[in-house]
Design a protein around this motif. Structure first.
Motif, PDB file in Angstrom:
ATOM      1  N   THR A   1      -4.706   9.406   2.969  1.00 27.57           N
ATOM      2  CA  THR A   1      -5.251   8.596   1.887  1.00 27.57           C
ATOM      3  C   THR A   1      -4.428   7.321   1.711  1.00 27.57           C
ATOM      4  O   THR A   1      -3.199   7.359   1.693  1.00 27.57           O
ATOM      5  N   VAL A   2      -5.124   6.192   1.563  1.00 27.33           N
ATOM      6  CA  VAL A   2      -4.474   4.896   1.370  1.00 27.33           C
ATOM      7  C   VAL A   2      -4.840   4.357  -0.002  1.00 27.33           C
ATOM      8  O   VAL A   2      -6.010   4.345  -0.383  1.00 27.33           O
ATOM      9  N   ARG A   3      -3.836   3.927  -0.767  1.00 33.09           N
ATOM     10  CA  ARG A   3      -4.099   3.331  -2.075  1.00 33.09           C
ATOM     11  C   ARG A   3      -3.340   2.020  -2.191  1.00 33.09           C
ATOM     12  O   ARG A   3      -2.306   1.814  -1.555  1.00 33.09           O
ATOM     13  N   VAL A   4      -3.863   1.118  -3.010  1.00 32.21           N
ATOM     14  CA  VAL A   4      -3.199  -0.158  -3.248  1.00 32.21           C
ATOM     15  C   VAL A   4      -2.154   0.034  -4.344  1.00 32.21           C
ATOM     16  O   VAL A   4      -2.471   0.454  -5.450  1.00 32.21           O
ATOM     17  N   VAL A   5      -0.905  -0.270  -4.029  1.00 30.32           N
ATOM     18  CA  VAL A   5       0.178  -0.190  -5.004  1.00 30.32           C
ATOM     19  C   VAL A   5       0.275  -1.499  -5.786  1.00 30.32           C
ATOM     20  O   VAL A   5       0.417  -1.501  -7.009  1.00 30.32           O
TER      21      VAL A   5
ATOM     22  N   LEU B   1       0.834  -1.205   0.000  1.00 31.12           N
ATOM     23  CA  LEU B   1       0.000   0.000   0.000  1.00 31.12           C
ATOM     24  C   LEU B   1       0.865   1.250   0.000  1.00 31.12           C
ATOM     25  O   LEU B   1       2.022   1.235   0.419  1.00 31.12           O
ATOM     26  N   GLY B   2       0.280   2.356  -0.461  1.00 35.52           N
ATOM     27  CA  GLY B   2       0.890   3.669  -0.368  1.00 35.52           C
ATOM     28  C   GLY B   2       0.010   4.564   0.480  1.00 35.52           C
ATOM     29  O   GLY B   2      -1.215   4.580   0.316  1.00 35.52           O
ATOM     30  N   VAL B   3       0.612   5.306   1.407  1.00 34.95           N
ATOM     31  CA  VAL B   3      -0.137   6.186   2.298  1.00 34.95           C
ATOM     32  C   VAL B   3       0.371   7.603   2.131  1.00 34.95           C
ATOM     33  O   VAL B   3       1.576   7.862   2.225  1.00 34.95           O
ATOM     34  N   ASP B   4      -0.541   8.521   1.859  1.00 40.71           N
ATOM     35  CA  ASP B   4      -0.223   9.943   1.818  1.00 40.71           C
ATOM     36  C   ASP B   4      -0.271  10.459   3.253  1.00 40.71           C
ATOM     37  O   ASP B   4      -1.342  10.507   3.868  1.00 40.71           O
ATOM     38  N   LEU B   5       0.880  10.838   3.792  1.00 45.73           N
ATOM     39  CA  LEU B   5       0.942  11.246   5.191  1.00 45.73           C
ATOM     40  C   LEU B   5       0.299  12.601   5.444  1.00 45.73           C
ATOM     41  O   LEU B   5       0.018  12.952   6.592  1.00 45.73           O
TER      42      LEU B   5
ATOM     43  N   LEU C   1      10.176  -9.827  -4.049  1.00 49.05           N
ATOM     44  CA  LEU C   1       9.544  -9.245  -5.226  1.00 49.05           C
ATOM     45  C   LEU C   1      10.131  -7.872  -5.530  1.00 49.05           C
ATOM     46  O   LEU C   1      10.630  -7.184  -4.640  1.00 49.05           O
ATOM     47  N   ARG C   2      10.022  -7.485  -6.800  1.00 49.74           N
ATOM     48  CA  ARG C   2      10.474  -6.164  -7.233  1.00 49.74           C
ATOM     49  C   ARG C   2       9.360  -5.477  -8.015  1.00 49.74           C
ATOM     50  O   ARG C   2       8.699  -6.096  -8.853  1.00 49.74           O
ATOM     51  N   LEU C   3       9.192  -4.207  -7.717  1.00 54.27           N
ATOM     52  CA  LEU C   3       8.258  -3.363  -8.464  1.00 54.27           C
ATOM     53  C   LEU C   3       9.079  -2.263  -9.119  1.00 54.27           C
ATOM     54  O   LEU C   3       9.638  -1.400  -8.442  1.00 54.27           O
ATOM     55  N   ALA C   4       9.172  -2.314 -10.447  1.00 54.92           N
ATOM     56  CA  ALA C   4       9.975  -1.338 -11.181  1.00 54.92           C
ATOM     57  C   ALA C   4       9.291   0.027 -11.180  1.00 54.92           C
ATOM     58  O   ALA C   4       8.062   0.120 -11.052  1.00 54.92           O
ATOM     59  N   PRO C   5      10.063   1.110 -11.318  1.00 55.21           N
ATOM     60  CA  PRO C   5       9.467   2.452 -11.350  1.00 55.21           C
ATOM     61  C   PRO C   5       8.394   2.555 -12.435  1.00 55.21           C
ATOM     62  O   PRO C   5       8.609   2.170 -13.580  1.00 55.21           O
ATOM     63  N   GLY C   6       7.219   3.032 -12.043  1.00 54.81           N
ATOM     64  CA  GLY C   6       6.128   3.212 -12.985  1.00 54.81           C
ATOM     65  C   GLY C   6       5.288   1.987 -13.234  1.00 54.81           C
ATOM     66  O   GLY C   6       4.225   2.080 -13.864  1.00 54.81           O
ATOM     67  N   ASP C   7       5.725   0.818 -12.759  1.00 51.74           N
ATOM     68  CA  ASP C   7       4.956  -0.406 -12.960  1.00 51.74           C
ATOM     69  C   ASP C   7       3.961  -0.606 -11.825  1.00 51.74           C
ATOM     70  O   ASP C   7       4.146  -0.106 -10.717  1.00 51.74           O
ATOM     71  N   ASP C   8       2.906  -1.379 -12.113  1.00 52.33           N
ATOM     72  CA  ASP C   8       1.950  -1.722 -11.063  1.00 52.33           C
ATOM     73  C   ASP C   8       1.860  -3.234 -10.857  1.00 52.33           C
ATOM     74  O   ASP C   8       1.023  -3.708 -10.104  1.00 52.33           O
ATOM     75  N   THR C   9       2.733  -3.971 -11.540  1.00 50.84           N
ATOM     76  CA  THR C   9       2.770  -5.423 -11.392  1.00 50.84           C
ATOM     77  C   THR C   9       4.171  -5.844 -10.987  1.00 50.84           C
ATOM     78  O   THR C   9       5.123  -5.640 -11.737  1.00 50.84           O
ATOM     79  N   PRO C  10       4.332  -6.430  -9.817  1.00 54.36           N
ATOM     80  CA  PRO C  10       5.669  -6.831  -9.372  1.00 54.36           C
ATOM     81  C   PRO C  10       6.149  -8.100 -10.065  1.00 54.36           C
ATOM     82  O   PRO C  10       5.363  -8.860 -10.624  1.00 54.36           O
TER      83      PRO C  10
END
Length: 241
Positions: A93-97, A85-89, A148-157
């Motif tokens: 706001t919480v979003r699924v990465v 997840l990503g959280v805007d401090l 796992l790796r998530l490349a910059p700009g990708d949404d699939t690890p």
């Protein structure tokens, strides 16, 4: 030989939550952690434990484990129930990465690091057991943990390492040439090379530890890797394995 500096005296700080897992500190020395009911907390004033202030920054709706602060007032959270997840401090706001890999739903994401090139690496402790049944994975020695790796700009690890024994804590070397993964079930640390002639290969970093490694953390650019042991070795379990 330089004498080691004295350790800071330990003291208890009540945060109004159960089961804080990972902890990270921001530039102002405030500590962030996640607790069992899904809240992300920030604790300020830790030098005065009786008057420390606890602020709720967000609620993930799951079970937050590993944390990684980002430079843009954001936080990456490995949630054992919801994925990465990503959280805007600023506004909570919480979003699924990322919540799946290769068509399989992510379960039991554990720890995460972000490197300077924008790539994100994170661990999955078990593909078979959820967090509340973690002991089943340790006893059965399933070896379904992943890196796992998530490349910059990708949404699939992508899967870098499979077959890990309860992959847990994660830390990067100072030059970001390799990662260190804690394998709780194998009582070892594993090094995964990101750069150089061994790139893409894994090898032992430290084996036969006196206990089960959990979270790990690098103490500054030139500092050592600190390893927390979740418990001592259990001879009958060693024999079983």
């Amino acid at each position: 030989m330089d004498r080691p500096s004295a350790l800071t005296p330990r003291h208890y700080v009540a945060i109004g939550g159960h089961g804080p897992e990972d902890v990270v500190a921001d530039a102002r020395g405030r500590v962030l952690t996640g607790v069992a009911d899904g809240r992300i907390l920030r604790i300020d004033g830790l030098t005065e434990p009786l008057t420390a202030r606890v602020e709720v920054l967000a609620e993930t709706g799951g079970r937050p484990l590993g944390l990684q602060l980002l430079p843009d007032d954001a936080l990456l959270v490995c949630d054992a129930e919801r994925g990465l997840l990503g959280v805007d401090l600023a506004d909570g706001t919480v979003r699924v990465v990322a919540d799946e890999v290769a068509g399989e739903r992510l379960r039991f994401t554990s720890n995460v690091v972000a490197l300077s090139d924008g790539s994100v690496y994170f661990t999955v402790s078990s593909r078979r057991y959820p967090l509340d049944q973690w002991i089943g994975d340790i006893v059965e020695h399933t070896g379904t943990g992943r890196l796992l790796r998530l490349a910059p700009g990708d949404d699939t690890p992508e899967v870098l390492l499979d077959g890990l024994q309860f992959a847990n804590g994660l830390a990067a070397s100072a030059d970001e040439s390799f990662l260190v993964v804690a394998e709780t079930g194998a009582r070892r640390l594993t090094r995964y090379w990101l750069d150089g002639p061994s790139a893409g290969r894994a090898e032992p970093h430290a084996e036969n530890l006196p206990g089960m490694p959990d979270n790990i953390w690098r103490g500054g650019p030139d500092g050592p890797v600190w390893v927390s042991l979740a418990g001592p070795r259990i001879p009958p379990l060693d024999l079983l394995h």
